[in-house]
Design a protein around this motif. Structure first.
Motif, PDB file in Angstrom:
ATOM      1  N   VAL A 274      43.625 -41.613  53.751  1.00 21.51           N
ATOM      2  CA  VAL A 274      42.376 -41.256  54.415  1.00 21.51           C
ATOM      3  C   VAL A 274      41.460 -40.448  53.500  1.00 21.51           C
ATOM      4  O   VAL A 274      40.246 -40.657  53.490  1.00 21.51           O
ATOM      5  CB  VAL A 274      42.666 -40.484  55.730  1.00 21.51           C
ATOM      6  N   ASP A 275      42.020 -39.542  52.707  1.00 22.34           N
ATOM      7  CA  ASP A 275      41.167 -38.706  51.865  1.00 22.34           C
ATOM      8  C   ASP A 275      40.394 -39.542  50.845  1.00 22.34           C
ATOM      9  O   ASP A 275      39.206 -39.300  50.585  1.00 22.34           O
ATOM     10  CB  ASP A 275      41.977 -37.605  51.166  1.00 22.34           C
ATOM     11  N   THR A 276      41.052 -40.562  50.283  1.00 20.85           N
ATOM     12  CA  THR A 276      40.357 -41.443  49.329  1.00 20.85           C
ATOM     13  C   THR A 276      39.247 -42.216  50.035  1.00 20.85           C
ATOM     14  O   THR A 276      38.150 -42.389  49.490  1.00 20.85           O
ATOM     15  CB  THR A 276      41.350 -42.420  48.663  1.00 20.85           C
ATOM     16  N   ILE A 277      39.536 -42.673  51.258  1.00 16.81           N
ATOM     17  CA  ILE A 277      38.529 -43.420  52.022  1.00 16.81           C
ATOM     18  C   ILE A 277      37.331 -42.525  52.325  1.00 16.81           C
ATOM     19  O   ILE A 277      36.176 -42.968  52.230  1.00 16.81           O
ATOM     20  CB  ILE A 277      39.161 -44.002  53.297  1.00 16.81           C
ATOM     21  N   GLU A 278      37.588 -41.273  52.681  1.00 19.31           N
ATOM     22  CA  GLU A 278      36.484 -40.327  52.937  1.00 19.31           C
ATOM     23  C   GLU A 278      35.617 -40.166  51.693  1.00 19.31           C
ATOM     24  O   GLU A 278      34.386 -40.145  51.779  1.00 19.31           O
ATOM     25  CB  GLU A 278      37.044 -38.960  53.371  1.00 19.31           C
ATOM     26  N   GLN A 279      36.259 -40.072  50.536  1.00 17.09           N
ATOM     27  CA  GLN A 279      35.502 -39.918  49.282  1.00 17.09           C
ATOM     28  C   GLN A 279      34.670 -41.162  48.985  1.00 17.09           C
ATOM     29  O   GLN A 279      33.506 -41.066  48.579  1.00 17.09           O
ATOM     30  CB  GLN A 279      36.454 -39.638  48.123  1.00 17.09           C
ATOM     31  N   VAL A 280      35.262 -42.345  49.195  1.00 16.95           N
ATOM     32  CA  VAL A 280      34.530 -43.600  48.970  1.00 16.95           C
ATOM     33  C   VAL A 280      33.350 -43.698  49.933  1.00 16.95           C
ATOM     34  O   VAL A 280      32.227 -44.023  49.541  1.00 16.95           O
ATOM     35  CB  VAL A 280      35.471 -44.814  49.122  1.00 16.95           C
ATOM     36  N   ALA A 281      33.608 -43.392  51.216  1.00 17.21           N
ATOM     37  CA  ALA A 281      32.555 -43.490  52.242  1.00 17.21           C
ATOM     38  C   ALA A 281      31.396 -42.537  51.931  1.00 17.21           C
ATOM     39  O   ALA A 281      30.245 -42.822  52.279  1.00 17.21           O
ATOM     40  CB  ALA A 281      33.131 -43.197  53.618  1.00 17.21           C
ATOM     41  N   SER A 282      31.703 -41.434  51.259  1.00 14.33           N
ATOM     42  CA  SER A 282      30.631 -40.482  50.930  1.00 14.33           C
ATOM     43  C   SER A 282      29.730 -41.014  49.813  1.00 14.33           C
ATOM     44  O   SER A 282      28.614 -40.535  49.615  1.00 14.33           O
ATOM     45  CB  SER A 282      31.235 -39.134  50.515  1.00 14.33           C
ATOM     46  N   GLN A 283      30.216 -42.012  49.083  1.00 16.69           N
ATOM     47  CA  GLN A 283      29.465 -42.561  47.943  1.00 16.69           C
ATOM     48  C   GLN A 283      28.698 -43.833  48.284  1.00 16.69           C
ATOM     49  O   GLN A 283      27.802 -44.217  47.538  1.00 16.69           O
ATOM     50  CB  GLN A 283      30.427 -42.877  46.796  1.00 16.69           C
ATOM     51  N   VAL A 284      29.080 -44.504  49.348  1.00 19.43           N
ATOM     52  CA  VAL A 284      28.472 -45.810  49.631  1.00 19.43           C
ATOM     53  C   VAL A 284      27.812 -45.830  51.009  1.00 19.43           C
ATOM     54  O   VAL A 284      28.301 -45.200  51.950  1.00 19.43           O
ATOM     55  CB  VAL A 284      29.500 -46.969  49.529  1.00 19.43           C
ATOM     56  N   PHE A 285      26.708 -46.529  51.083  1.00 18.06           N
ATOM     57  CA  PHE A 285      25.978 -46.643  52.348  1.00 18.06           C
ATOM     58  C   PHE A 285      25.986 -48.068  52.876  1.00 18.06           C
ATOM     59  O   PHE A 285      25.468 -48.341  53.934  1.00 18.06           O
ATOM     60  CB  PHE A 285      24.550 -46.117  52.155  1.00 18.06           C
ATOM     61  N   MET A 286      26.616 -48.972  52.125  1.00 20.98           N
ATOM     62  CA  MET A 286      26.813 -50.335  52.630  1.00 20.98           C
ATOM     63  C   MET A 286      28.018 -50.322  53.579  1.00 20.98           C
ATOM     64  O   MET A 286      28.827 -49.392  53.548  1.00 20.98           O
ATOM     65  CB  MET A 286      27.069 -51.289  51.464  1.00 20.98           C
ATOM     66  N   PRO A 287      28.168 -51.347  54.427  1.00 22.43           N
ATOM     67  CA  PRO A 287      29.325 -51.400  55.326  1.00 22.43           C
ATOM     68  C   PRO A 287      30.636 -51.390  54.539  1.00 22.43           C
ATOM     69  O   PRO A 287      30.760 -52.035  53.496  1.00 22.43           O
ATOM     70  CB  PRO A 287      29.135 -52.720  56.072  1.00 22.43           C
ATOM     71  N   LEU A 288      31.601 -50.644  55.063  1.00 21.53           N
ATOM     72  CA  LEU A 288      32.898 -50.474  54.414  1.00 21.53           C
ATOM     73  C   LEU A 288      34.000 -50.956  55.353  1.00 21.53           C
ATOM     74  O   LEU A 288      34.114 -50.471  56.481  1.00 21.53           O
ATOM     75  CB  LEU A 288      33.104 -48.990  54.076  1.00 21.53           C
ATOM     76  N   THR A 289      34.771 -51.941  54.892  1.00 25.91           N
ATOM     77  CA  THR A 289      35.929 -52.432  55.647  1.00 25.91           C
ATOM     78  C   THR A 289      37.188 -51.898  54.986  1.00 25.91           C
ATOM     79  O   THR A 289      37.348 -52.018  53.772  1.00 25.91           O
ATOM     80  CB  THR A 289      35.968 -53.973  55.653  1.00 25.91           C
ATOM     81  N   VAL A 290      38.071 -51.301  55.789  1.00 22.94           N
ATOM     82  CA  VAL A 290      39.294 -50.701  55.254  1.00 22.94           C
ATOM     83  C   VAL A 290      40.514 -51.346  55.900  1.00 22.94           C
ATOM     84  O   VAL A 290      40.563 -51.531  57.120  1.00 22.94           O
ATOM     85  CB  VAL A 290      39.325 -49.178  55.502  1.00 22.94           C
TER      86      VAL A 290
END
Length: 252
Positions: A63-79
């Protein structure tokens, strides 16, 4: 006509982006946060983040890595990866995912798709399918646990079942084509797009710009996903989109 989407994929193993061939022989590509930010700048339409060892290691996605990625991108993110319950889905959506991809756990319990769709909406639930051609039975066979374990499920039938259960999108990876750079598995996507009426993301086999053109010209998929050609700079997203436009494909 809806614009076709170009989607880079981050296969993440213990916090590092990895890439292999036919789901094995993984090599390190780099830091997922830095790579995600680069794809944001290039104009990717969406980003897929798959924790490729979570299910096999029986642990939740990082989850922590996903939070960091989500903070960098504004396009839709599928996990995807390590999702076993609706609570797991909620955790990832709270971490910044826009959609969650279920695979092995959905094969074991298709009710997971329905429960997720009922709580978050079908548009949030992506059914990821790992497909391999079985020459003995002349059909595409579903694999689970990161492509390590065969099931007796037929890919086309499982896709229909998943959509009926509530999946709003399919992410279908050809294990035969994965990492080979020989082009997408066109017969697979031709069959799938005739079988279901939800968006389909084609994954596995892209090696050059013409492969993107081929999959959109010869099948009705809505998006094409690639990893190594983008990770190693062999192709850029702007170059792919320009080529598609020249070939009459509507892109964003």
């Amino acid at each position: 006509m809806l614009a076709k989407r170009i989607i880079p994929c981050l296969d993440v193993d213990h916090g590092r982006v990895k890439k292999g061939v036919n789901f094995v022989n993984l090599t390190d590509v780099g830091d997922p946060v830095a790579i995600a930010a680069a794809y944001e700048k290039q104009g990717a339409d969406e980003l897929v983040f798959l924790d490729i060892t979570a299910t096999n290691e029986k642990r939740p996605a990082i989850v922590d890595t996903i939070e960091q990625v989500a903070s960098q991108v504004f396009m839709p993110l599928t996990v995807g990866g390590g999702i076993h319950t609706v609570d797991d889905m909620q955790r990832l959506l709270k971490a910044g995912a826009d959609k969650v991809a279920v695979n092995s756990a959905a094969v074991r319990d298709p009710q997971l798709i329905t429960a997720g769709a009922e709580k978050f909406g079908s548009q949030c639930v992506v059914l990821a399918i790992d497909s391999k051609w079985d020459d003995a039975t002349k059909r595409y066979q579903v694999y689970v646990n990161g492509g390590r374990q065969a099931t007796d499920l037929d890919v086309i039938e499982w896709a229909k079942q998943g959509v009926a259960a509530g999946a709003g999108e399919l992410l279908v990876t050809s294990m035969d084509k994965d990492g080979t750079k020989t082009g997408f598995d066109l017969p697979l996507y031709q069959q799938l797009t005739q079988a279901v009426n939800v968006p389909i993301i084609a994954s596995g086999g892209c090696g050059q710009v013409s492969h993107f053109t081929d999959v959109f010209a010869q099948t009705d998929v809505d998006a094409a996903l690639a990893a190594s050609v983008f990770h190693f700079g062999e192709l850029t997203i702007p170059a792919v989109k320009q080529a598609l436009k020249r070939n009459g494909v509507t892109v964003r």
